[in-house]
Every structure is written in structure tokens, then in C-alpha cells.
Design a protein around this motif. Sequence first.
Motif, PDB file in Angstrom:
ATOM      1  N   THR A  82       0.808  -1.222   0.000  1.00 52.88           N
ATOM      2  CA  THR A  82       0.000   0.000   0.000  1.00 52.88           C
ATOM      3  C   THR A  82       0.841   1.272   0.000  1.00 52.88           C
ATOM      4  OG1 THR A  82      -0.168  -0.134   2.410  1.00 52.88           O
ATOM      5  CG2 THR A  82      -1.949  -1.130   1.134  1.00 52.88           C
ATOM      6  N   LYS A  83       2.138   1.140   0.240  1.00 51.90           N
ATOM      7  CA  LYS A  83       3.020   2.305   0.203  1.00 51.90           C
ATOM      8  C   LYS A  83       3.666   2.506  -1.167  1.00 51.90           C
ATOM      9  CE  LYS A  83       4.209   2.225   5.130  1.00 51.90           C
ATOM     10  NZ  LYS A  83       5.312   2.179   6.130  1.00 51.90           N
ATOM     11  N   ALA A  84       3.457   1.562  -2.074  1.00 51.81           N
ATOM     12  CA  ALA A  84       4.090   1.638  -3.397  1.00 51.81           C
ATOM     13  C   ALA A  84       3.439   2.703  -4.259  1.00 51.81           C
ATOM     14  CB  ALA A  84       4.008   0.285  -4.087  1.00 51.81           C
ATOM     15  N   GLY A  85       4.217   3.256  -5.189  1.00 51.91           N
ATOM     16  CA  GLY A  85       3.673   4.163  -6.186  1.00 51.91           C
ATOM     17  C   GLY A  85       3.038   3.395  -7.323  1.00 51.91           C
ATOM     18  N   ASN A  86       2.240   4.097  -8.127  1.00 48.64           N
ATOM     19  CA  ASN A  86       1.572   3.500  -9.275  1.00 48.64           C
ATOM     20  C   ASN A  86       1.789   4.419 -10.473  1.00 48.64           C
ATOM     21  OD1 ASN A  86      -0.360   2.465 -11.162  1.00 48.64           O
ATOM     22  ND2 ASN A  86      -1.469   1.527  -9.469  1.00 48.64           N
ATOM     23  N   LEU A  87       2.553   3.943 -11.447  1.00 48.38           N
ATOM     24  CA  LEU A  87       2.856   4.765 -12.612  1.00 48.38           C
ATOM     25  C   LEU A  87       1.576   5.131 -13.354  1.00 48.38           C
ATOM     26  CD1 LEU A  87       5.986   2.863 -14.013  1.00 48.38           C
ATOM     27  CD2 LEU A  87       5.892   4.722 -12.335  1.00 48.38           C
ATOM     28  N   GLY A  88       1.473   6.387 -13.742  1.00 48.79           N
ATOM     29  CA  GLY A  88       0.300   6.876 -14.438  1.00 48.79           C
ATOM     30  C   GLY A  88      -0.795   7.372 -13.519  1.00 48.79           C
ATOM     31  N   LEU A  89      -0.651   7.104 -12.214  1.00 52.78           N
ATOM     32  CA  LEU A  89      -1.664   7.516 -11.246  1.00 52.78           C
ATOM     33  C   LEU A  89      -1.035   8.360 -10.137  1.00 52.78           C
ATOM     34  CD1 LEU A  89      -3.625   4.151 -11.094  1.00 52.78           C
ATOM     35  CD2 LEU A  89      -4.298   6.233 -12.305  1.00 52.78           C
ATOM     36  N   SER A  90      -0.197   7.745  -9.316  1.00 56.13           N
ATOM     37  CA  SER A  90       0.472   8.525  -8.278  1.00 56.13           C
ATOM     38  C   SER A  90       1.838   9.035  -8.741  1.00 56.13           C
ATOM     39  CB  SER A  90       0.638   7.696  -7.005  1.00 56.13           C
ATOM     40  OG  SER A  90       1.493   6.595  -7.226  1.00 56.13           O
ATOM     41  N   ARG A  91       2.334   8.473  -9.860  1.00 59.90           N
ATOM     42  CA  ARG A  91       3.584   8.928 -10.486  1.00 59.90           C
ATOM     43  C   ARG A  91       3.379   8.962 -11.986  1.00 59.90           C
ATOM     44  NH1 ARG A  91       8.440   9.102  -7.968  1.00 59.90           N
ATOM     45  NH2 ARG A  91       9.382   8.804 -10.016  1.00 59.90           N
ATOM     46  N   ASP A  92       4.242   9.705 -12.678  1.00 58.25           N
ATOM     47  CA  ASP A  92       4.092   9.835 -14.130  1.00 58.25           C
ATOM     48  C   ASP A  92       4.258   8.488 -14.828  1.00 58.25           C
ATOM     49  OD1 ASP A  92       3.593  12.505 -13.911  1.00 58.25           O
ATOM     50  OD2 ASP A  92       5.638  13.145 -14.404  1.00 58.25           O
ATOM     51  N   GLY A  93       3.409   8.285 -15.851  1.00 56.04           N
ATOM     52  CA  GLY A  93       3.373   7.028 -16.575  1.00 56.04           C
ATOM     53  C   GLY A  93       3.837   7.121 -18.012  1.00 56.04           C
ATOM     54  N   GLY A  94       3.145   6.403 -18.902  1.00 54.71           N
ATOM     55  CA  GLY A  94       3.666   6.118 -20.226  1.00 54.71           C
ATOM     56  C   GLY A  94       3.366   7.093 -21.335  1.00 54.71           C
ATOM     57  N   PHE A  95       2.536   8.116 -21.098  1.00 48.24           N
ATOM     58  CA  PHE A  95       2.251   9.071 -22.174  1.00 48.24           C
ATOM     59  C   PHE A  95       3.366  10.099 -22.271  1.00 48.24           C
ATOM     60  CE2 PHE A  95      -2.498   8.177 -21.417  1.00 48.24           C
ATOM     61  CZ  PHE A  95      -2.516   7.189 -22.387  1.00 48.24           C
ATOM     62  N   GLN A  96       4.606   9.628 -22.356  1.00 43.14           N
ATOM     63  CA  GLN A  96       5.787  10.476 -22.505  1.00 43.14           C
ATOM     64  C   GLN A  96       6.876   9.641 -23.160  1.00 43.14           C
ATOM     65  OE1 GLN A  96       7.413  11.585 -18.643  1.00 43.14           O
ATOM     66  NE2 GLN A  96       6.810   9.639 -17.728  1.00 43.14           N
ATOM     67  N   GLU A  97       7.902  10.297 -23.639  1.00 46.84           N
ATOM     68  CA  GLU A  97       8.916   9.583 -24.426  1.00 46.84           C
ATOM     69  C   GLU A  97       9.848   8.731 -23.569  1.00 46.84           C
ATOM     70  OE1 GLU A  97       9.665  12.088 -28.415  1.00 46.84           O
ATOM     71  OE2 GLU A  97      10.230  13.180 -26.590  1.00 46.84           O
ATOM     72  N   PHE A  98      10.095   9.124 -22.341  1.00 45.80           N
ATOM     73  CA  PHE A  98      10.950   8.358 -21.437  1.00 45.80           C
ATOM     74  C   PHE A  98      10.287   8.307 -20.065  1.00 45.80           C
ATOM     75  CE2 PHE A  98      13.799   9.988 -24.667  1.00 45.80           C
ATOM     76  CZ  PHE A  98      14.631   8.907 -24.940  1.00 45.80           C
ATOM     77  N   CYS A  99      10.439   7.163 -19.375  1.00 44.82           N
ATOM     78  CA  CYS A  99       9.809   7.007 -18.068  1.00 44.82           C
ATOM     79  C   CYS A  99      10.727   6.220 -17.140  1.00 44.82           C
ATOM     80  CB  CYS A  99       8.476   6.278 -18.205  1.00 44.82           C
ATOM     81  SG  CYS A  99       7.507   6.197 -16.673  1.00 44.82           S
ATOM     82  N   THR A 100      10.851   6.670 -15.897  1.00 46.75           N
ATOM     83  CA  THR A 100      11.602   5.945 -14.871  1.00 46.75           C
ATOM     84  C   THR A 100      10.706   4.862 -14.280  1.00 46.75           C
ATOM     85  OG1 THR A 100      12.907   7.905 -14.323  1.00 46.75           O
ATOM     86  CG2 THR A 100      12.819   6.141 -12.672  1.00 46.75           C
ATOM     87  N   VAL A 101      11.252   3.639 -14.225  1.00 46.38           N
ATOM     88  CA  VAL A 101      10.478   2.457 -13.858  1.00 46.38           C
ATOM     89  C   VAL A 101      11.268   1.640 -12.839  1.00 46.38           C
ATOM     90  CG1 VAL A 101       9.560   0.284 -14.801  1.00 46.38           C
ATOM     91  CG2 VAL A 101       9.372   2.397 -16.129  1.00 46.38           C
ATOM     92  N   ASP A 102      10.583   0.971 -11.937  1.00 50.33           N
ATOM     93  CA  ASP A 102      11.218   0.008 -11.026  1.00 50.33           C
ATOM     94  C   ASP A 102      11.502  -1.270 -11.822  1.00 50.33           C
ATOM     95  OD1 ASP A 102      11.692  -2.006  -9.021  1.00 50.33           O
ATOM     96  OD2 ASP A 102      10.692  -0.725  -7.550  1.00 50.33           O
ATOM     97  N   SER A 103      12.736  -1.724 -11.818  1.00 49.02           N
ATOM     98  CA  SER A 103      13.112  -2.893 -12.617  1.00 49.02           C
ATOM     99  C   SER A 103      12.320  -4.139 -12.235  1.00 49.02           C
ATOM    100  CB  SER A 103      14.609  -3.179 -12.469  1.00 49.02           C
ATOM    101  OG  SER A 103      14.943  -3.460 -11.114  1.00 49.02           O
ATOM    102  N   ARG A 104      11.805  -4.184 -11.018  1.00 57.36           N
ATOM    103  CA  ARG A 104      11.110  -5.376 -10.531  1.00 57.36           C
ATOM    104  C   ARG A 104       9.658  -5.445 -10.994  1.00 57.36           C
ATOM    105  NH1 ARG A 104      12.570  -4.017  -4.436  1.00 57.36           N
ATOM    106  NH2 ARG A 104      11.934  -1.992  -5.308  1.00 57.36           N
ATOM    107  N   GLN A 105       9.174  -4.389 -11.652  1.00 59.06           N
ATOM    108  CA  GLN A 105       7.782  -4.396 -12.084  1.00 59.06           C
ATOM    109  C   GLN A 105       7.611  -4.748 -13.551  1.00 59.06           C
ATOM    110  OE1 GLN A 105       7.750   0.311 -11.733  1.00 59.06           O
ATOM    111  NE2 GLN A 105       5.720  -0.344 -12.352  1.00 59.06           N
ATOM    112  N   VAL A 106       8.693  -4.960 -14.300  1.00 65.32           N
ATOM    113  CA  VAL A 106       8.590  -5.137 -15.742  1.00 65.32           C
ATOM    114  C   VAL A 106       8.730  -6.598 -16.135  1.00 65.32           C
ATOM    115  CG1 VAL A 106       9.596  -2.843 -16.034  1.00 65.32           C
ATOM    116  CG2 VAL A 106      11.039  -4.863 -16.324  1.00 65.32           C
ATOM    117  N   ALA A 107       8.436  -6.875 -17.416  1.00 62.17           N
ATOM    118  CA  ALA A 107       8.643  -8.208 -17.992  1.00 62.17           C
ATOM    119  C   ALA A 107       9.237  -8.051 -19.377  1.00 62.17           C
ATOM    120  CB  ALA A 107       7.323  -8.962 -18.078  1.00 62.17           C
ATOM    121  N   PRO A 108      10.260  -8.839 -19.714  1.00 62.76           N
ATOM    122  CA  PRO A 108      10.804  -8.793 -21.080  1.00 62.76           C
ATOM    123  C   PRO A 108       9.736  -9.183 -22.100  1.00 62.76           C
ATOM    124  CG  PRO A 108      12.299  -9.967 -19.601  1.00 62.76           C
ATOM    125  CD  PRO A 108      11.011  -9.776 -18.851  1.00 62.76           C
TER     126      PRO A 108
END
Length: 371
Positions: free
Chosen positions: A116-142
Motif C-alpha cells: 500500500t506504500k508503493a507508487g503507481n505509474l500513471g496515477l500517483s507517479r508519471d506514466g507512459g504518455f511520454q517519451e521516457f519514463c523511470t520504472v522500477d526494474s522489478r515491475q517489468v517483464a521482457p
Amino acid sequence: MRAQVLEAFNTPYVLKDIPKPPSPMGKDILVNVKAASYCHTDAVFASGAMWQDLPRVGSHEFAGVIVAMGPDVSSSLGLEVGTAVGVPGRAFHPCGTCYQCSNNDGDPEAYGVYCTKAGNLGLSRDGGFQEFCTVDSRQVAPIPEGMTAVDTAPLMCAGLTIWNALGQAGVKLVKGGGKGKVVAISGAGGGLGHLGVQFAAKLGCRVVAIDASDSALELVQGVAGALGQLGERVTIVDARKQSADEVRWAVCGQPETSLEGEKGVDAVLVLPEAQQALEYGMKLLKDHGTCVTVSFPKEGFLIQPRDLVFRHIKMVGVLVGRNRQLRAMLNFAAQENVRAVSRTYTLQELNSLVDDYNRGTSGKLVVDMTQ
């Protein structure tokens, strides 16, 4: 860099130049966004009904290519500069110490998607409607070979959520794992629903695909047709014309007198925010079945306790899924050719995309950053 920014609720996005994110630190990575999908939750956020943090760059389901990595990214994640990845909104920087982070069911150590303390890209932090985005490596999938960023982006929320919902419905999430299961999907012609029809059929389930608009039913018919022989597993239902009892007995067979509870679907996934959808789905269920709710109407749902008590119906809710589920879902989608029916737009056309969404355009609406 270019970004579409929501500066005030219930107003159009504003295309503007904003600073490119700095070099990533810790476990973060920097992703060059190639495609960003629009979700119902984006619309809810833009209405002011969720987080109140503005300005905000939206989209919590996107895909791109890693261009830089922080020094603490784990090699076990299989990531490197140049890797194409899908990015769900959850979870950015979970606390690492709470119950969710400590009991994360096979995800990276101390990484809890439901923290419940985590951020959420696009909601509590900036998301994908931009050319570059900072992401937590543990949330992605190849991204698996053979899939594009446009293929991948809609799966990062809609695909992951419906995949998890099928698991909560009792379907084993491996090829053939749904054999013997009958699953109803209410809202089958929506973004999540038409992906759920594909996943369920290709997992081996018999599928009852329910909707109540011409455009949604047309989308489902197209999806079922594209399944080829597997389309025979899909029964399409117009809820405006067919009663739940009619559908239940037609699909599952007529019951013996006083044994009606032994016939019905094993599970129903309720995707619309409509009380009628919940009631229709509950009538399809056999006793001891499972109702999985994904939507969250502002006024809530009216639940009949007699269904839970006398019929032993189980009700569960689903919010996205874990990283290990994300990777499994994406690999299954690649192998079994599960794809969203999508319409693409340029970044400059995002407000046109939103207008089309509000008009009820079917399928998933995706910004293709390469256009």
C-alpha cells in the motif's frame, strides 16, 4: 522530451515539453516508451475520482526499451540496456518490509505488488504518455520474440488483470489447464473481456461470452471467429435478449427437478460496473461456484447473502497481478497468439483517443510512440 500532461481534472491533456528523467538510481531503469495504452482507470483518474496529484502524465500500461539501468538492478531479472519490456503501473518502489512485500508469492525479494506504500505509474507517479519514463526494474517483464510494443502495452493492465481473474476463478494457468471448466465473462466485448475470451478458450475452458451492446457483441464475434476451431468453445450471449436461466440450461444442460444448483457455470467474471451484470452472472453459477469481480462501481454492488450462504458461492476481487504472473501471461500470449483488438494513435492525438473511448469505441486504444 514530449509528454501529454493532465493539468486539471475533466480537461484535455496538454502536449508539452518536459525535462527528460535523470539517470536511474538503485533498482530503477529508464525506459524509452514505444507504446502506451489507455485504460478505464485512466478515465476514472481524469475525472478526479482517485488520486488528487496533478499535474500527471497518464498511462499505467505501456511498453518500451531499456536505455539505462541503476547500479542495483538484479541480474536475476534478465534485463539489460536494449531489452524490450512491458511495464504495468504497479508497483513502483514498494516499502520492502510490510506483509505484502515479505509474503510476495515468488516475486523478487522484498517486492510486493500489493504494497500500500508503493507508487503507481500513471496515477500517483508519471506514466507512459511520454517519451521516457523511470520504472522500477522489478515491475517489468521482457517482451517475448514476435510481439511488438503495441501488442504488449494493452496486456500490462487489462491482460494481467484478466489472467489473474481466471486464476482466481479456479483455472490452472497453463495450456490445457482450463479443461472441464465453464467460465462466463460478463462484459466480454470490452478491453479486458475480449482478452479474457481468448485466454480462457486457449487455456481449454468453455466460455460464455456475455455483453449487451451491438458494438461489444460484434467485437466478441470477431474474436471468436479468429480463434478458428477453438471458437466452438465460445457461446456468445446477448444479455438484452437471452435470460440467464435460458443460457444456463442451454450451455450446461437441463437439471433434474430440485437439483438446479448442480447445473451452471463454474465461475463468472464480472467486468462491468453494473448491478445487472452481477445479478445476471450470479444466476449462471452452479452451487459452490466462484464470482470474480474486477470492477469497482462508486455506489458498490448489492450482494445477496443467500447466494453466499445457501449456494456456497465464493466471491473474490482482483487487482492486476504479481510479476511472476505478468511474465507467465506475456509468454503465454506470445506462444498462443493472444492479442488485443486495438486502434492506434499518435501521441499528439491522445485527446482524440479519449474522445473515441468516451464514445464507446471497442477494443483497446493505444498510443504508438513510433508514429
